[in-house]
Design a protein around this motif. Structure first.
Motif, PDB file in Angstrom:
ATOM      1  N   SER A 118       0.826  -1.206   0.000  1.00 57.72           N
ATOM      2  CA  SER A 118       0.000   0.000   0.000  1.00 57.72           C
ATOM      3  C   SER A 118       0.861   1.256   0.000  1.00 57.72           C
ATOM      4  O   SER A 118       2.066   1.210   0.253  1.00 57.72           O
ATOM      5  N   GLU A 119       0.217   2.384  -0.266  1.00 53.40           N
ATOM      6  CA  GLU A 119       0.920   3.660  -0.246  1.00 53.40           C
ATOM      7  C   GLU A 119       1.436   3.977   1.156  1.00 53.40           C
ATOM      8  O   GLU A 119       2.563   4.466   1.324  1.00 53.40           O
ATOM      9  N   ALA A 120       0.641   3.692   2.177  1.00 48.56           N
ATOM     10  CA  ALA A 120       1.062   3.937   3.559  1.00 48.56           C
ATOM     11  C   ALA A 120       2.275   3.081   3.916  1.00 48.56           C
ATOM     12  O   ALA A 120       3.184   3.532   4.627  1.00 48.56           O
ATOM     13  N   GLU A 121       2.287   1.854   3.414  1.00 56.17           N
ATOM     14  CA  GLU A 121       3.423   0.963   3.695  1.00 56.17           C
ATOM     15  C   GLU A 121       4.698   1.459   3.027  1.00 56.17           C
ATOM     16  O   GLU A 121       5.790   1.381   3.608  1.00 56.17           O
ATOM     17  N   VAL A 122       4.578   1.973   1.808  1.00 54.79           N
ATOM     18  CA  VAL A 122       5.749   2.522   1.111  1.00 54.79           C
ATOM     19  C   VAL A 122       6.304   3.718   1.880  1.00 54.79           C
ATOM     20  O   VAL A 122       7.513   3.845   2.083  1.00 54.79           O
ATOM     21  N   ARG A 123       5.441   4.590   2.332  1.00 59.67           N
ATOM     22  CA  ARG A 123       5.888   5.776   3.056  1.00 59.67           C
ATOM     23  C   ARG A 123       6.559   5.389   4.368  1.00 59.67           C
ATOM     24  O   ARG A 123       7.586   5.955   4.757  1.00 59.67           O
ATOM     25  N   ALA A 124       5.981   4.409   5.054  1.00 62.10           N
ATOM     26  CA  ALA A 124       6.588   3.940   6.305  1.00 62.10           C
ATOM     27  C   ALA A 124       7.944   3.286   6.033  1.00 62.10           C
ATOM     28  O   ALA A 124       8.900   3.446   6.815  1.00 62.10           O
ATOM     29  N   ALA A 125       8.047   2.552   4.926  1.00 57.21           N
ATOM     30  CA  ALA A 125       9.317   1.912   4.567  1.00 57.21           C
ATOM     31  C   ALA A 125      10.383   2.951   4.254  1.00 57.21           C
ATOM     32  O   ALA A 125      11.566   2.761   4.559  1.00 57.21           O
ATOM     33  N   MET A 126       9.987   4.060   3.644  1.00 53.81           N
ATOM     34  CA  MET A 126      10.943   5.141   3.388  1.00 53.81           C
ATOM     35  C   MET A 126      11.542   5.637   4.695  1.00 53.81           C
ATOM     36  O   MET A 126      12.762   5.837   4.812  1.00 53.81           O
ATOM     37  N   ARG A 127      10.689   5.827   5.696  1.00 55.16           N
ATOM     38  CA  ARG A 127      11.176   6.288   6.999  1.00 55.16           C
ATOM     39  C   ARG A 127      12.091   5.259   7.644  1.00 55.16           C
ATOM     40  O   ARG A 127      13.138   5.596   8.219  1.00 55.16           O
ATOM     41  N   THR A 128      11.725   3.989   7.529  1.00 59.25           N
ATOM     42  CA  THR A 128      12.538   2.928   8.131  1.00 59.25           C
ATOM     43  C   THR A 128      13.920   2.855   7.490  1.00 59.25           C
ATOM     44  O   THR A 128      14.936   2.734   8.178  1.00 59.25           O
ATOM     45  N   LEU A 129      13.979   2.913   6.168  1.00 56.47           N
ATOM     46  CA  LEU A 129      15.264   2.853   5.479  1.00 56.47           C
ATOM     47  C   LEU A 129      16.150   4.034   5.863  1.00 56.47           C
ATOM     48  O   LEU A 129      17.361   3.888   6.043  1.00 56.47           O
ATOM     49  N   LEU A 130      15.551   5.190   6.002  1.00 58.52           N
ATOM     50  CA  LEU A 130      16.333   6.373   6.355  1.00 58.52           C
ATOM     51  C   LEU A 130      16.830   6.291   7.801  1.00 58.52           C
ATOM     52  O   LEU A 130      18.014   6.506   8.073  1.00 58.52           O
ATOM     53  N   HIS A 131      15.954   5.952   8.707  1.00 53.46           N
ATOM     54  CA  HIS A 131      16.315   5.963  10.125  1.00 53.46           C
ATOM     55  C   HIS A 131      17.148   4.751  10.548  1.00 53.46           C
ATOM     56  O   HIS A 131      18.093   4.884  11.339  1.00 53.46           O
ATOM     57  N   ASP A 132      16.805   3.572  10.025  1.00 48.87           N
ATOM     58  CA  ASP A 132      17.430   2.338  10.507  1.00 48.87           C
ATOM     59  C   ASP A 132      18.587   1.849   9.654  1.00 48.87           C
ATOM     60  O   ASP A 132      19.492   1.182  10.164  1.00 48.87           O
ATOM     61  N   ALA A 133      18.568   2.144   8.348  1.00 53.55           N
ATOM     62  CA  ALA A 133      19.653   1.697   7.469  1.00 53.55           C
ATOM     63  C   ALA A 133      20.520   2.854   6.997  1.00 53.55           C
ATOM     64  O   ALA A 133      21.528   2.638   6.329  1.00 53.55           O
ATOM     65  N   GLY A 139      11.961   2.984  -4.662  1.00 56.79           N
ATOM     66  CA  GLY A 139      13.051   2.243  -4.044  1.00 56.79           C
ATOM     67  C   GLY A 139      12.684   1.631  -2.718  1.00 56.79           C
ATOM     68  O   GLY A 139      13.367   0.717  -2.230  1.00 56.79           O
ATOM     69  N   ALA A 140      11.602   2.117  -2.100  1.00 54.31           N
ATOM     70  CA  ALA A 140      11.181   1.602  -0.804  1.00 54.31           C
ATOM     71  C   ALA A 140      10.116   0.519  -0.913  1.00 54.31           C
ATOM     72  O   ALA A 140       9.750  -0.093   0.096  1.00 54.31           O
ATOM     73  N   ALA A 141       9.611   0.266  -2.109  1.00 58.94           N
ATOM     74  CA  ALA A 141       8.500  -0.674  -2.268  1.00 58.94           C
ATOM     75  C   ALA A 141       8.857  -2.084  -1.797  1.00 58.94           C
ATOM     76  O   ALA A 141       8.080  -2.724  -1.075  1.00 58.94           O
ATOM     77  N   ALA A 142      10.035  -2.581  -2.197  1.00 54.66           N
ATOM     78  CA  ALA A 142      10.415  -3.938  -1.801  1.00 54.66           C
ATOM     79  C   ALA A 142      10.647  -4.025  -0.295  1.00 54.66           C
ATOM     80  O   ALA A 142      10.344  -5.044   0.335  1.00 54.66           O
ATOM     81  N   ALA A 143      11.177  -2.955   0.301  1.00 56.71           N
ATOM     82  CA  ALA A 143      11.358  -2.934   1.749  1.00 56.71           C
ATOM     83  C   ALA A 143      10.005  -2.972   2.459  1.00 56.71           C
ATOM     84  O   ALA A 143       9.865  -3.580   3.524  1.00 56.71           O
ATOM     85  N   ALA A 144       9.003  -2.318   1.869  1.00 52.67           N
ATOM     86  CA  ALA A 144       7.657  -2.355   2.457  1.00 52.67           C
ATOM     87  C   ALA A 144       7.143  -3.787   2.544  1.00 52.67           C
ATOM     88  O   ALA A 144       6.434  -4.149   3.486  1.00 52.67           O
ATOM     89  N   ALA A 145       7.516  -4.598   1.578  1.00 54.89           N
ATOM     90  CA  ALA A 145       7.059  -5.998   1.581  1.00 54.89           C
ATOM     91  C   ALA A 145       7.634  -6.762   2.772  1.00 54.89           C
ATOM     92  O   ALA A 145       6.911  -7.498   3.456  1.00 54.89           O
ATOM     93  N   ILE A 146       8.927  -6.599   3.042  1.00 58.30           N
ATOM     94  CA  ILE A 146       9.534  -7.345   4.151  1.00 58.30           C
ATOM     95  C   ILE A 146       9.082  -6.792   5.492  1.00 58.30           C
ATOM     96  O   ILE A 146       9.023  -7.506   6.493  1.00 58.30           O
ATOM     97  N   LEU A 147       8.726  -5.506   5.541  1.00 56.81           N
ATOM     98  CA  LEU A 147       8.279  -4.898   6.787  1.00 56.81           C
ATOM     99  C   LEU A 147       6.841  -5.259   7.134  1.00 56.81           C
ATOM    100  O   LEU A 147       6.508  -5.437   8.304  1.00 56.81           O
ATOM    101  N   ALA A 189      17.635 -10.527   0.683  1.00 57.81           N
ATOM    102  CA  ALA A 189      18.194  -9.356   0.006  1.00 57.81           C
ATOM    103  C   ALA A 189      17.035  -8.571  -0.589  1.00 57.81           C
ATOM    104  O   ALA A 189      16.225  -9.110  -1.346  1.00 57.81           O
ATOM    105  N   VAL A 190      16.951  -7.306  -0.229  1.00 60.02           N
ATOM    106  CA  VAL A 190      15.876  -6.421  -0.675  1.00 60.02           C
ATOM    107  C   VAL A 190      16.492  -5.326  -1.543  1.00 60.02           C
ATOM    108  O   VAL A 190      17.366  -4.589  -1.084  1.00 60.02           O
ATOM    109  N   ILE A 191      16.055  -5.218  -2.781  1.00 58.45           N
ATOM    110  CA  ILE A 191      16.656  -4.229  -3.676  1.00 58.45           C
ATOM    111  C   ILE A 191      15.995  -2.869  -3.483  1.00 58.45           C
ATOM    112  O   ILE A 191      14.796  -2.711  -3.704  1.00 58.45           O
ATOM    113  N   MET A 192      16.789  -1.894  -3.039  1.00 58.73           N
ATOM    114  CA  MET A 192      16.370  -0.498  -3.008  1.00 58.73           C
ATOM    115  C   MET A 192      16.794   0.082  -4.343  1.00 58.73           C
ATOM    116  O   MET A 192      17.944   0.438  -4.538  1.00 58.73           O
TER     117      MET A 192
END
Length: 333
Positions: free
Chosen positions: A261-276, A284-292, A305-308
């Motif tokens: 979802s769009e909300a999941e992509v936005r949350a994944a963007m925050r996670t990649l920035l803060h945690d990685a 670039g955050a869509a695949a990370a949203a799937a694992i999250l 392996a998650v491709i950003m």
């Protein structure tokens, strides 16, 4: 399906040798998650010279042009990242580049493409519109077409991403890749399956632009209208249909395609920035949203392996996403 149209491992290895020194062998960055039974790594393609994986395929294609073809110049159609890949690769070999871009492409991608010396032609938002315009200009001026995804040399170049994943994480058992036209997913899946057929490769796309999932699960290529695919924040994943060659490779080598979802992509963007400590664009955050947020759909796995795919995000959009409160969906990892 015609097996002769499927790329061999030798084609991916030749592409890897060809792009070495131009495209970067990007690192796998550990994403710390509260799951003691799994390790998740982000393939940081935003660290490419153009901020996206697209340089791999563009340079692999353009580097093989004859001197006569280079003298005519190259043309492509793109919402931004492939545009920059073609512009960068053309500059490396000394060829003129013309890029047909949609009017709604992010300004940061338009500016970056122009800064690389490319001539930009703007058209409407539909991917079919920019393809048609590029074909018209190619016929009129003799430019060599560099397709964004539906081309064997483009697929081979993007597939070098998969070779690097296996080299750097030999015990990987799950790979997640975003999917739009299918260049990255088809190439990565084929390259990985040639080396380690037991590894599962799953595509991820926005639920607002889920033509690839519908095509994959239905067994036939479908197209979504532009007014549907342009709803997603993921500007790089708005293509209306998979490419034909991409679909053949995806059917042969991909295990599934899921949506986020769009909300999941936005949350994944925050996670990649803060945690990685990585800065992703929405695509670039869509695949990370799937694992999250879709862990149960992806099990079993231990090394992921998650491709950003890219990091070319508009500053104002990034500021907006970072200012949001936590997503209404809860992380299920």
């Amino acid at each position: 399906m015609t097996d002769s149209r499927l790329l061999t491992l030798d084609a991916f290895r030749a592409a890897q040798a060809r792009i070495r020194g131009v495209a970067v062998h990007t690192p796998l960055v550990r994403l710390p998650l509260p799951d003691p039974d799994a390790e998740v790594y982000i393939k940081a393609e935003g660290l490419q010279p153009i901020g996206s994986f697209k340089l791999r395929g563009a340079y692999n294609k353009i580097a093989q042009l004859t001197p006569e073809e280079r003298s005519r110049g190259v043309i492509t159609y793109s919402s931004g990242n492939h545009a920059q890949g073609v512009a960068y690769a053309a500059r490396v070999v000394g060829a003129k580049a013309v890029i047909v871009m949609p009017s709604n492409a992010p300004e940061i991608k338009k500016r970056a493409t122009a800064a690389l010396g490319a001539e930009i032609v703007e058209v409407g938002a539909a991917s079919a519109d920019r393809k048609k315009k590029a074909e018209e200009l190619s016929a009129e001026f003799g430019y060599v077409m560099i397709p964004p995804y539906d081309d064997l040399q483009i697929i081979a170049g993007q597939g070098t991403c998969g070779l690097e994943i296996v080299e750097d994480l030999p015990d990987v058992d799950l790979v997640l890749s975003p999917v739009s036209g299918g260049g990255l997913l088809s190439g990565t899946a084929a390259a990985i399956k040639h080396l380690k057929p037991e590894v599962r490769v799953i595509g991820v796309e926005p639920e607002l632009a889920a033509d690839a999932q519908e095509s994959f699960r239905g067994g036939r290529l479908v197209s979504w209208p532009a007014e549907m695919t342009t709803r997603t924040i993921c500007d790089g994943l708005r293509t209306q249909s998979l490419g034909e060659l991409n679909f053949e490779h995806i059917r042969a080598y991909v295990d599934d395609i899921i949506t986020v979802s769009e909300a999941e992509v936005r949350a994944a963007m925050r996670t990649l920035l803060h945690d990685a400590r990585l800065t992703p664009e929405p695509s670039g955050a869509a695949a990370a949203a799937a694992i999250l947020f879709h862990r149960t759909e992806l099990l079993p796995f231990q090394r992921v392996a998650v491709i950003m795919s890219g990091g070319n995000v508009e500053p104002e959009l990034l500021k907006e996403v970072l200012a949001e409160t936590e997503s209404p969906v809860s992380r299920r990892v």
